[in-house]
Every structure is written in C-alpha cells, then in structure tokens.
Design a protein around this motif. Sequence first.
Motif, mmCIF file in Angstrom:
data_model
loop_
_atom_site.group_PDB
_atom_site.id
_atom_site.type_symbol
_atom_site.label_atom_id
_atom_site.label_comp_id
_atom_site.label_asym_id
_atom_site.label_seq_id
_atom_site.Cartn_x
_atom_site.Cartn_y
_atom_site.Cartn_z
ATOM 1 N N GLU A 49 76.606 22.474 48.093
ATOM 2 C CA GLU A 49 75.810 22.975 49.215
ATOM 3 C C GLU A 49 76.301 22.410 50.543
ATOM 4 O OE1 GLU A 49 73.951 25.399 48.656
ATOM 5 O OE2 GLU A 49 73.965 25.216 46.470
ATOM 6 N N ASP A 50 76.754 21.157 50.538
ATOM 7 C CA ASP A 50 77.280 20.562 51.771
ATOM 8 C C ASP A 50 78.562 21.259 52.206
ATOM 9 O OD1 ASP A 50 75.193 18.776 51.743
ATOM 10 O OD2 ASP A 50 76.346 17.142 50.837
ATOM 11 N N LEU A 51 79.410 21.577 51.242
ATOM 12 C CA LEU A 51 80.665 22.257 51.563
ATOM 13 C C LEU A 51 80.399 23.674 52.062
ATOM 14 C CD1 LEU A 51 82.830 21.085 48.520
ATOM 15 C CD2 LEU A 51 82.942 20.259 50.875
ATOM 16 N N VAL A 52 79.449 24.357 51.435
ATOM 17 C CA VAL A 52 79.102 25.712 51.866
ATOM 18 C C VAL A 52 78.607 25.698 53.308
ATOM 19 C CG1 VAL A 52 77.491 27.627 51.518
ATOM 20 C CG2 VAL A 52 78.630 26.587 49.553
ATOM 21 N N ALA A 53 77.785 24.717 53.655
ATOM 22 C CA ALA A 53 77.260 24.626 55.019
ATOM 23 C C ALA A 53 78.390 24.459 56.034
ATOM 24 C CB ALA A 53 76.275 23.468 55.123
ATOM 25 N N LYS A 54 79.421 23.722 55.653
ATOM 26 C CA LYS A 54 80.539 23.474 56.567
ATOM 27 C C LYS A 54 81.412 24.706 56.774
ATOM 28 C CE LYS A 54 80.853 18.515 55.576
ATOM 29 N NZ LYS A 54 81.699 17.431 55.017
ATOM 30 N N LEU A 55 81.300 25.690 55.889
ATOM 31 C CA LEU A 55 82.099 26.908 56.043
ATOM 32 C C LEU A 55 81.716 27.688 57.297
ATOM 33 C CD1 LEU A 55 82.224 28.154 52.339
ATOM 34 C CD2 LEU A 55 84.110 27.193 53.669
ATOM 35 N N ALA A 56 80.543 27.392 57.856
ATOM 36 C CA ALA A 56 80.141 28.035 59.111
ATOM 37 C C ALA A 56 81.063 27.631 60.255
ATOM 38 C CB ALA A 56 78.697 27.672 59.446
ATOM 39 N N ASN A 57 81.770 26.515 60.074
ATOM 40 C CA ASN A 57 82.686 26.028 61.111
ATOM 41 C C ASN A 57 84.145 26.366 60.813
ATOM 42 O OD1 ASN A 57 80.526 24.735 62.521
ATOM 43 N ND2 ASN A 57 80.605 23.069 61.018
ATOM 44 N N VAL A 58 84.367 27.152 59.759
ATOM 45 C CA VAL A 58 85.728 27.550 59.388
ATOM 46 C C VAL A 58 85.926 29.011 59.774
ATOM 47 C CG1 VAL A 58 87.389 27.818 57.516
ATOM 48 C CG2 VAL A 58 85.763 25.910 57.480
ATOM 49 N N THR A 59 86.936 29.282 60.567
ATOM 50 C CA THR A 59 87.170 30.639 61.064
ATOM 51 C C THR A 59 87.826 31.515 60.008
ATOM 52 O OG1 THR A 59 87.414 29.827 63.326
ATOM 53 C CG2 THR A 59 88.315 32.009 62.847
ATOM 54 N N PHE A 60 87.222 32.651 59.745
ATOM 55 C CA PHE A 60 87.827 33.665 58.876
ATOM 56 C C PHE A 60 88.913 34.389 59.664
ATOM 57 C CE2 PHE A 60 87.320 38.066 56.911
ATOM 58 C CZ PHE A 60 88.104 37.773 55.807
ATOM 59 N N HIS A 61 88.555 34.859 60.842
ATOM 60 C CA HIS A 61 89.497 35.382 61.826
ATOM 61 C C HIS A 61 88.804 35.305 63.178
ATOM 62 C CE1 HIS A 61 91.916 38.175 64.223
ATOM 63 N NE2 HIS A 61 92.884 37.961 63.346
ATOM 64 N N GLU A 62 89.561 34.989 64.212
ATOM 65 C CA GLU A 62 88.946 34.760 65.517
ATOM 66 C C GLU A 62 88.191 35.974 66.045
ATOM 67 O OE1 GLU A 62 91.984 33.791 68.280
ATOM 68 O OE2 GLU A 62 93.159 35.608 67.938
ATOM 69 N N LYS A 63 88.588 37.173 65.640
ATOM 70 C CA LYS A 63 87.900 38.377 66.101
ATOM 71 C C LYS A 63 86.740 38.775 65.187
ATOM 72 C CE LYS A 63 91.831 40.552 68.465
ATOM 73 N NZ LYS A 63 92.664 41.786 68.562
ATOM 74 N N ILE A 64 86.654 38.121 64.034
ATOM 75 C CA ILE A 64 85.683 38.553 63.027
ATOM 76 C C ILE A 64 84.572 37.534 62.808
ATOM 77 C CG2 ILE A 64 85.412 39.179 60.590
ATOM 78 C CD1 ILE A 64 88.257 40.314 60.702
ATOM 79 N N GLY A 65 84.910 36.262 62.899
ATOM 80 C CA GLY A 65 83.881 35.252 62.710
ATOM 81 C C GLY A 65 84.260 34.219 61.674
ATOM 82 N N SER A 66 83.254 33.557 61.138
ATOM 83 C CA SER A 66 83.471 32.443 60.223
ATOM 84 C C SER A 66 83.526 32.899 58.770
ATOM 85 C CB SER A 66 82.349 31.416 60.381
ATOM 86 O OG SER A 66 81.127 31.950 59.884
ATOM 87 N N LEU A 67 83.990 31.992 57.927
ATOM 88 C CA LEU A 67 83.973 32.261 56.490
ATOM 89 C C LEU A 67 82.549 32.417 55.986
ATOM 90 C CD1 LEU A 67 86.693 30.024 54.776
ATOM 91 C CD2 LEU A 67 86.431 32.497 54.609
ATOM 92 N N SER A 68 81.641 31.663 56.563
ATOM 93 C CA SER A 68 80.239 31.761 56.166
ATOM 94 C C SER A 68 79.701 33.169 56.420
ATOM 95 C CB SER A 68 79.411 30.729 56.930
ATOM 96 O OG SER A 68 78.061 30.779 56.544
ATOM 97 N N GLU A 69 80.047 33.741 57.560
ATOM 98 C CA GLU A 69 79.605 35.100 57.886
ATOM 99 C C GLU A 69 80.263 36.124 56.968
ATOM 100 O OE1 GLU A 69 78.730 34.547 62.671
ATOM 101 O OE2 GLU A 69 80.794 34.848 61.958
ATOM 102 N N HIS A 70 81.531 35.911 56.675
ATOM 103 C CA HIS A 70 82.240 36.787 55.730
ATOM 104 C C HIS A 70 81.550 36.766 54.369
ATOM 105 C CE1 HIS A 70 85.344 38.466 53.174
ATOM 106 N NE2 HIS A 70 85.620 37.286 52.637
ATOM 107 N N MET A 71 81.183 35.582 53.895
ATOM 108 C CA MET A 71 80.514 35.456 52.600
ATOM 109 C C MET A 71 79.141 36.123 52.610
ATOM 110 S SD MET A 71 81.542 31.496 51.842
ATOM 111 C CE MET A 71 80.374 31.297 50.497
#
Length: 341
Positions: A158-180
């Motif tokens: 759960e801690d790692l999943v929360a940190k995915l909000a700060n990982v960029t999926f693509h700069e024009k698309i958003g974060s990995l968290s949003e992609h998921m």
Amino acid sequence: RVSRGHRFLGHEVEITNADSNEEDLRTVYVIADSKERENMIREQIKAIEAEQGVQVQIEEGLLNEVLNLVEYPTAFMGSFDTKYLDVPEEVLVTSMETHQRYFVVRDLDGKLKPNFISVRNGNAEHLENVIRGNEKVLVARLEDGEFFWREDQKLKIEDLVAKLANVTFHEKIGSLSEHMARAGVIAASLAEQAGLTAEETAAVARAAEIYKFDLLTGMVGEFDELQGIMGEKYALLAGEDAAVATAIREHYLPDSADGALPETKVGAILALADKLDTLLSFFSVGLIPSGSNDPYALRRATQGIVRILDAFGWHIPMDELIDSLYGLSFDSLSYDNQAEV
C-alpha cells in the motif's frame, strides 16, 4: 596482404590468398567462420555437460551474441555460493544471462545449480584465473539481488502504491496512479462484458489497485526485466490472492508480436485494460503512431489486445468496445481523438 591475429595470442600474419584466409587466421587464434565458432562452443559445452553430469540452458539469442564477441572461443564452468539459491531463480538467471552473458547450468532434473558456463576469448592457458575473475564479477551481481530480495520484503504494498502518484506515466498524460485508476474502471467494465464470476471480478478489482507497485521496489529498479515477475512474488509473500498475484505478472503479456499470452481470465482482463488505457491515452493527447514511428509501442499494444480477445473467445466487436470506453468518465483525463483510434 597482412592481417592481425588474436589480440593477445596472435601476431601479424600474411594472407596468401582469399582461399587460404580462414586457415591463415586460424594459425594466429582467429576462427573467422561464425558457424565454426558456434559449433566449437556447442561441442565444448557438451563436453562439460558429460564431464560434470549437468545440463546447460543454451538460449539461442545469447549464444549468437557470445559467438560474435569472441575470435577463439573456450568455454568453461564457474561456480557461486549455494546461499544465493535462496534468491528467486529469475533473479539469478537474469544476472547470469542478461548481465554477464553466462549460460545457466541445471542438474539432470532441471533444478538450478550454483554454476554457470562462460566463454573466454582465448585458449585454455591460465584458465583458472579467468574462472576466478568471472566468479568474482557474478558474485557482485548476486549480492545485489540478495540484498534487494531481503530489503524489498520489508516494504508494504500500500505504501508503494501511494508513491505511484508521484511517478509520471507520461508528462502529457499524468501519473502511473492515474493510469492505474483508469485501467481499473476499464477492467471492471471488461470483466462484466466477458462474464467473469464474482470471485474473478473481485480479483480483477484488487489487481487493478496495486498492479504496478513493484516498479518502486529495489529489485525492479536494478533488474527492470523482472517487472511483473517480482510483483507476483512480492504479492504472494504479502498474502495477496494467487489470482491477483498472477494477474500482476500477466498484465505485461504479450510482450512481443508472438509472445506468450496471459493464461488466466483475471490476468487477461487486466492486460486488456492496461493496454487499452495506454492506447487511448496516448491517442487522446496526439501521440499517434505514423509510418514506422511508434515510440510508445502502441501498435504492439493493439496487436496484444486483438490476440487476447481471440485467445479467450471474447467476441466483443472492437467498435462497440471503443464506444463503451469513450463513454467512461475520469477525473484525470478525457479520452479524445476517437476517430483516429
């Protein structure tokens, strides 16, 4: 005409004529014919197998790479401490094959042994020194693997999943968290259309919540080839359902045009959802393949979608599927460019 032989074993040699080229070079420890070098390596490995009572895992791509790195091949077997066998096999194999270009050694029952085969560019002179050097280099890689395997188990999913909000999926698309999150909505819709059971649908939902968490583990940071594979292992260790853990690994499949497909329905639905959001998200911001230019592998994702639907017999017309996805609503991104899709 004068050529040079092996860097250390050879010297300048006169090439008498074109027909004598290979034989002239052989005298200075250069085997010019790649097929002959390949046969030498294969025969040397067979001899080691017979002498040691083992079987060597020869990956053809690795063999092709190795035979083109040497002029005068000499295969040898090295070893490593058995303590490293407690590390997942995939980590050991990746360390040997991908990072060190070693061949994996197994016993006659197929169990991994604490040994490896490497190929020296030279003859058998002072081979014991070469073996020690190769063993030392491999141990450094295995130490990394053992360290990350031990330390990653201290992390919480759960801690790692929360940190995915700060990982960029693509700069024009958003974060990995949003992609998921988008993939999770798509997966729920697909699970219903595919007629999954309540238990399978629940597994899809849970997998969609966490399936990229292993990208932030130390192991995947060091061995990125193991993304998904380590996610499955860490999920099982954390007590996740087996169907969820398997889906984490399978969502990357197929990873090539003719690569293996997911074997479970849960994994297949997650793979479809991940690929569909990737496809529609990139199209929505204008990142569309053109000609031979496809830097985000969107064509491969599309092929994967079609292959999975076909393999599982999910007869969902593509136009209806796309229409249904464009009808979904997300806070992070609005799908666009439907005509281009």
